[in-house]
Design a protein around this motif. Structure first.
Motif, PDB file in Angstrom:
ATOM      1  N   ASN A 125       0.840  -1.179   0.000  1.00  0.00           N
ATOM      2  CA  ASN A 125       0.000   0.000   0.000  1.00  0.00           C
ATOM      3  C   ASN A 125       0.889   1.248   0.000  1.00  0.00           C
ATOM      4  O   ASN A 125       1.772   1.369   0.831  1.00  0.00           O
ATOM      5  CB  ASN A 125      -0.881  -0.038   1.253  1.00  0.00           C
ATOM      6  N   PHE A 126       0.659   2.140  -0.928  1.00  0.00           N
ATOM      7  CA  PHE A 126       1.368   3.419  -0.964  1.00  0.00           C
ATOM      8  C   PHE A 126       0.305   4.497  -0.928  1.00  0.00           C
ATOM      9  O   PHE A 126      -0.338   4.788  -1.935  1.00  0.00           O
ATOM     10  CB  PHE A 126       2.237   3.540  -2.217  1.00  0.00           C
ATOM     11  N   SER A 127       0.064   5.040   0.248  1.00  0.00           N
ATOM     12  CA  SER A 127      -1.026   6.007   0.399  1.00  0.00           C
ATOM     13  C   SER A 127      -0.784   6.859   1.635  1.00  0.00           C
ATOM     14  O   SER A 127       0.283   6.815   2.234  1.00  0.00           O
ATOM     15  CB  SER A 127      -2.356   5.262   0.515  1.00  0.00           C
ATOM     16  N   GLY A 128      -1.803   7.601   2.014  1.00  0.00           N
ATOM     17  CA  GLY A 128      -1.759   8.387   3.244  1.00  0.00           C
ATOM     18  C   GLY A 128      -0.583   9.332   3.319  1.00  0.00           C
ATOM     19  O   GLY A 128      -0.384  10.164   2.441  1.00  0.00           O
ATOM     20  N   ASP A 129       0.227   9.208   4.383  1.00  0.00           N
ATOM     21  CA  ASP A 129       1.362  10.101   4.606  1.00  0.00           C
ATOM     22  C   ASP A 129       2.347  10.077   3.444  1.00  0.00           C
ATOM     23  O   ASP A 129       2.900  11.108   3.068  1.00  0.00           O
ATOM     24  CB  ASP A 129       2.096   9.740   5.898  1.00  0.00           C
ATOM     25  N   CYS A 150      -2.409   2.112  -4.511  1.00  0.00           N
ATOM     26  CA  CYS A 150      -1.722   3.399  -4.615  1.00  0.00           C
ATOM     27  C   CYS A 150      -2.726   4.515  -4.823  1.00  0.00           C
ATOM     28  O   CYS A 150      -3.354   4.602  -5.881  1.00  0.00           O
ATOM     29  CB  CYS A 150      -0.711   3.357  -5.757  1.00  0.00           C
ATOM     30  N   GLN A 151      -2.885   5.374  -3.834  1.00  0.00           N
ATOM     31  CA  GLN A 151      -3.851   6.461  -3.906  1.00  0.00           C
ATOM     32  C   GLN A 151      -3.336   7.671  -4.672  1.00  0.00           C
ATOM     33  O   GLN A 151      -4.114   8.539  -5.042  1.00  0.00           O
ATOM     34  CB  GLN A 151      -4.267   6.885  -2.499  1.00  0.00           C
ATOM     35  N   CYS A 153      -1.044   7.398  -7.405  1.00  0.00           N
ATOM     36  CA  CYS A 153      -0.425   7.022  -8.664  1.00  0.00           C
ATOM     37  C   CYS A 153      -1.060   7.779  -9.823  1.00  0.00           C
ATOM     38  O   CYS A 153      -2.234   8.124  -9.795  1.00  0.00           O
ATOM     39  CB  CYS A 153      -0.546   5.516  -8.887  1.00  0.00           C
ATOM     40  N   ILE A 154      -0.245   8.041 -10.830  1.00  0.00           N
ATOM     41  CA  ILE A 154      -0.670   8.725 -12.038  1.00  0.00           C
ATOM     42  C   ILE A 154      -0.150   7.905 -13.210  1.00  0.00           C
ATOM     43  O   ILE A 154       1.063   7.832 -13.396  1.00  0.00           O
ATOM     44  CB  ILE A 154      -0.088  10.157 -12.104  1.00  0.00           C
ATOM     45  N   PRO A 155      -0.951   7.218 -13.981  1.00  0.00           N
ATOM     46  CA  PRO A 155      -2.397   7.174 -13.897  1.00  0.00           C
ATOM     47  C   PRO A 155      -2.868   6.447 -12.645  1.00  0.00           C
ATOM     48  O   PRO A 155      -2.159   5.606 -12.095  1.00  0.00           O
ATOM     49  CB  PRO A 155      -2.813   6.418 -15.173  1.00  0.00           C
ATOM     50  N   ALA A 156      -4.069   6.791 -12.212  1.00  0.00           N
ATOM     51  CA  ALA A 156      -4.615   6.290 -10.949  1.00  0.00           C
ATOM     52  C   ALA A 156      -4.882   4.796 -10.985  1.00  0.00           C
ATOM     53  O   ALA A 156      -5.253   4.244 -12.016  1.00  0.00           O
ATOM     54  CB  ALA A 156      -5.902   7.037 -10.617  1.00  0.00           C
ATOM     55  N   CYS A 157      -4.667   4.162  -9.852  1.00  0.00           N
ATOM     56  CA  CYS A 157      -5.058   2.770  -9.671  1.00  0.00           C
ATOM     57  C   CYS A 157      -6.517   2.787  -9.210  1.00  0.00           C
ATOM     58  O   CYS A 157      -6.841   3.334  -8.161  1.00  0.00           O
ATOM     59  CB  CYS A 157      -4.206   2.094  -8.596  1.00  0.00           C
ATOM     60  N   LEU A 158      -7.398   2.231 -10.010  1.00  0.00           N
ATOM     61  CA  LEU A 158      -8.823   2.230  -9.670  1.00  0.00           C
ATOM     62  C   LEU A 158      -9.256   0.884  -9.138  1.00  0.00           C
ATOM     63  O   LEU A 158      -8.767  -0.115  -9.429  1.00  0.00           O
ATOM     64  CB  LEU A 158      -9.651   2.622 -10.893  1.00  0.00           C
TER      65      LEU A 158
END
Length: 158
Positions: A125-129, A150-151, A153-158
């Motif tokens: 998980n790569f998110s939050g802080d 990954c919250q 990421c570009i392009p977003a992980c949906l």
């Protein structure tokens, strides 16, 4: 002779194999390539781990190691890459065999333009802080969305 002031090293697509030579990485002020700004070793067959000494490359803004067979964890020291330069950083590690979690220290690379980690064996998980510390100017942050949540990421992980 010494290549102390070398700024760019491109050895891509040369069938190089084994470990990335430690002599590239500075360990003190009199070793390695301390002024290196761009390292391109992609499309070779490097097949060992990425040395922790990568974090000693404090002027590096472009790191291209894609399409090798590098394995093991991505060293957290990579978060110190280019800490003495304000140039936008580009990190390409896709197409290797890196495994484990994405180090949260990668969010310390600043300014970060692109980070490509696709086609590895990363998970978690790569998110939050971690996401809140990522440079707002980031254009590309790619992971394998089926393995990494990954919250930011570009392009977003949906």
């Amino acid at each position: 002779g010494r290549l102390y002031n070398l700024k760019k090293l491109v050895l891509s697509d040369n069938a190089l194999s084994g470990a990335i030579p430690l002599l590239l990485f500075p360990s003190d002020s009199n070793s390695g390539l301390p002024a290196l700004e761009e390292l391109n070793l992609e499309i070779n067959d490097f097949n060992e781990t990425l040395p922790d000494a990568i974090g000693n490359m404090t002027f590096l803004h472009t790191l291209r190691l894609s399409n090798n067979n590098l394995n093991g964890a991505i060293p957290s020291s990579l978060g110190k890459m280019g800490q003495f330069t304000n140039m936008a950083k580009n990190v390409r590690l896709e197409g290797n065999r890196f495994s484990g979690y994405i180090p949260t220290e990668l969010s310390q690379i600043y300014p970060l333009d692109s980070l490509n980690l696709q086609d590895n064996k990363l998970f978690g998980n790569f998110s939050g802080d971690s996401c809140s510390q990522i440079d707002a100017n980031l254009k590309v942050f790619s992971v394998d969305c089926d393995q990494v949540s990954c919250q930011c990421c570009i392009p977003a992980c949906l």
